[in-house]
Design an enzyme around this catalytic site. Structure first.
Site, PDB file in Angstrom:
ATOM      1  N   GLU A 206       1.390  -0.309 -22.438  1.00 42.99           N
ATOM      2  CA  GLU A 206       1.797  -1.476 -21.505  1.00 42.99           C
ATOM      3  C   GLU A 206       0.567  -1.941 -20.595  1.00 42.99           C
ATOM      4  O   GLU A 206       0.504  -2.840 -19.832  1.00 42.99           O
ATOM      5  CB  GLU A 206       3.016  -1.112 -20.863  1.00 42.99           C
ATOM      6  CG  GLU A 206       4.251  -1.287 -21.721  1.00 42.99           C
ATOM      7  CD  GLU A 206       4.548  -2.671 -21.968  1.00 42.99           C
ATOM      8  OE1 GLU A 206       4.863  -3.370 -21.115  1.00 42.99           O
ATOM      9  OE2 GLU A 206       4.537  -2.966 -23.256  1.00 42.99           O
TER      10      GLU A 206
ATOM     11  N   HIS B  40      -6.810   8.692  -1.145  1.00 40.67           N
ATOM     12  CA  HIS B  40      -5.846   8.306  -0.073  1.00 40.67           C
ATOM     13  C   HIS B  40      -4.595   7.431  -0.773  1.00 40.67           C
ATOM     14  O   HIS B  40      -3.834   7.795  -0.320  1.00 40.67           O
ATOM     15  CB  HIS B  40      -6.523   7.185   0.824  1.00 40.67           C
ATOM     16  CG  HIS B  40      -5.713   6.732   1.964  1.00 40.67           C
ATOM     17  ND1 HIS B  40      -6.126   6.552   3.230  1.00 40.67           N
ATOM     18  CD2 HIS B  40      -4.200   6.075   1.915  1.00 40.67           C
ATOM     19  CE1 HIS B  40      -4.898   6.035   3.976  1.00 40.67           C
ATOM     20  NE2 HIS B  40      -4.049   5.744   3.196  1.00 40.67           N
TER      21      HIS B  40
ATOM     22  N   HIS C  93       0.764  -1.195  -0.063  1.00 40.74           N
ATOM     23  CA  HIS C  93      -0.110  -0.040   0.305  1.00 40.74           C
ATOM     24  C   HIS C  93       0.809   1.334  -0.107  1.00 40.74           C
ATOM     25  O   HIS C  93       1.871   1.463   0.594  1.00 40.74           O
ATOM     26  CB  HIS C  93      -1.144  -0.085   1.217  1.00 40.74           C
ATOM     27  CG  HIS C  93      -1.520   1.215   1.615  1.00 40.74           C
ATOM     28  ND1 HIS C  93      -2.370   1.985   0.623  1.00 40.74           N
ATOM     29  CD2 HIS C  93      -1.398   2.047   2.670  1.00 40.74           C
ATOM     30  CE1 HIS C  93      -2.667   3.274   1.360  1.00 40.74           C
ATOM     31  NE2 HIS C  93      -2.087   3.179   2.323  1.00 40.74           N
TER      32      HIS C  93
HETATM   33  P1  13P Z   1       0.840   2.784   9.237  1.00 42.33           P
HETATM   34  O1  13P Z   1       1.904   3.932   9.529  1.00 42.33           O
HETATM   35  O2  13P Z   1       0.105   2.564  10.302  1.00 42.33           O
HETATM   36  O3  13P Z   1       1.403   1.807   8.409  1.00 42.33           O
HETATM   37  O4  13P Z   1      -0.242   3.696   8.394  1.00 42.33           O
HETATM   38  C1  13P Z   1       0.459   4.405   7.209  1.00 42.33           C
HETATM   39  C2  13P Z   1      -0.802   4.513   6.231  1.00 42.33           C
HETATM   40  O5  13P Z   1      -0.568   4.650   4.994  1.00 42.33           O
HETATM   41  C3  13P Z   1      -2.032   4.330   6.609  1.00 42.33           C
HETATM   42  O6  13P Z   1      -3.146   3.977   5.495  1.00 42.33           O
HETATM   43 ZN    ZN Z   2      -2.132   4.923   3.595  1.00 44.64          ZN
END
Ligand code: 13P
Ligand code: ZN
Length: 270
Positions: free
Chosen positions: A169, A210, A139
């Site tokens: 691509e 996000h 993530h």
């Molecule tokens: P953490 O520091 O708990 O990994 O959170 C970072 C983040 O990207 C939350 O979405």
């Molecule tokens: Zn995050």
């Protein structure tokens, strides 16, 4: 015992987090990674009977009992992982109750795993159910993709179609498309469940305003997926406000899919 600081899975986490930081995807403590490890490989570096401490996860991960993951810590900065892996990373095993993590190594300052562990472990369960080779959930907060979620409609099919059109691509790298979630509160079981549900049908899930989740068989593959999605989003942000004179047509997208033997996510190409 071999030196764990030289283990491929520790070294690769340091390199990947450093690259992600330098690409601007992971400001401050932004982003988190979890990687499913092979028990035999870990046993070369750690005594698997020695649990440093246990940490409740707050959700049911019964499907992952006994599985071992290396994960980034909550509040830890990606820019620091490579120089101090033992503090910024942890190796956890899901205990027999399915709701506790046994810390086998790391988080040396008393820290704990990422606040996004629900989204990670629930996504691992989803991806493993469709692809037993999946080992990584990653993530991050890629700048252009985030920007795109402010100006593009948040419909999975139209978002995917736009990204596919941005570079040739894209169809090859993510024929399964990108799933899009509306803005939701992060760090909760609810966003974890929603992400995991989407992960059944695609390896990338956008968290509007996000960031992005990507899955893969290894760190390279998950990283490459996120890199390609972000590159497409960057192109979109460069051209969205300009008249579109040329494009990649649906027929051409199908030609790419045929040539590379991939099946485009259904319901998008006309
Ligand atoms: P953490 O520091 O708990 O990994 O959170 C970072 C983040 O990207 C939350 O979405
Ligand atoms: Zn995050």
């Amino acid at each position: 015992m071999k030196n764990i600081l030289e283990a491929k899975f520790v070294v690769e986490m340091g390199k990947t987090t450093a690259n992600m930081y330098r690409l601007g995807w992971d400001e401050r403590n932004g982003g988190n990674i979890s990687c499913l490890l092979d028990e035999k490989e870990v046993a070369e570096y750690l005594d698997l009977n020695r649990v440093i401490r246990t940490i409740p996860t707050g959700f049911d991960a019964t499907a992952l009992i006994g599985k071992i993951f290396i994960v980034t810590g909550t509040g830890k900065y990606f820019k620091n992982v490579e120089e101090d892996p033992e503090n910024n990373l942890g190796i956890i095993r899901i205990a027999k109750d399915g709701t506790t993590a046994e810390l086998l190594w790391g988080f040396s300052d008393g820290g704990r795993f990422t606040s996004e562990l629900p989204a990670h472990l629930m996504s691992h369960i989803s991806r493993l159910s469709v692809d037993p080779k999946n080992r990584v959930i990653l993530h991050c907060h890629p700048t252009n993709l985030l920007a795109m979620t402010f100006v593009h409609e948040l419909d999975t099919n139209s978002f995917t179609h736009t990204l596919w059109q941005m570079c040739t691509e894209c169809m090859v790298v993510f024929p399964d498309g990108v799933e899009v979630l509306p803005w939701m509160l992060c760090g909760t079981n609810e966003i974890g469940e929603a992400t995991a549900e989407k992960m059944k049908s695609a390896r990338s899930v956008v968290w509007s305003q996000h960031g992005l989740y990507g899955a893969g068989k290894d760190l390279d593959e998950a990283f490459g997926l996120v890199e390609t999605v972000e590159k497409a989003a960057q192109l979109y942000m460069l051209i969205a406000h300009l008249p579109r004179v040329n494009t990649i047509t649906d027929d051409q997208l199908q030609i790419i899919a045929d040539a590379f033997h991939v099946t485009p996510r259904p319901g998008i190409l006309k």
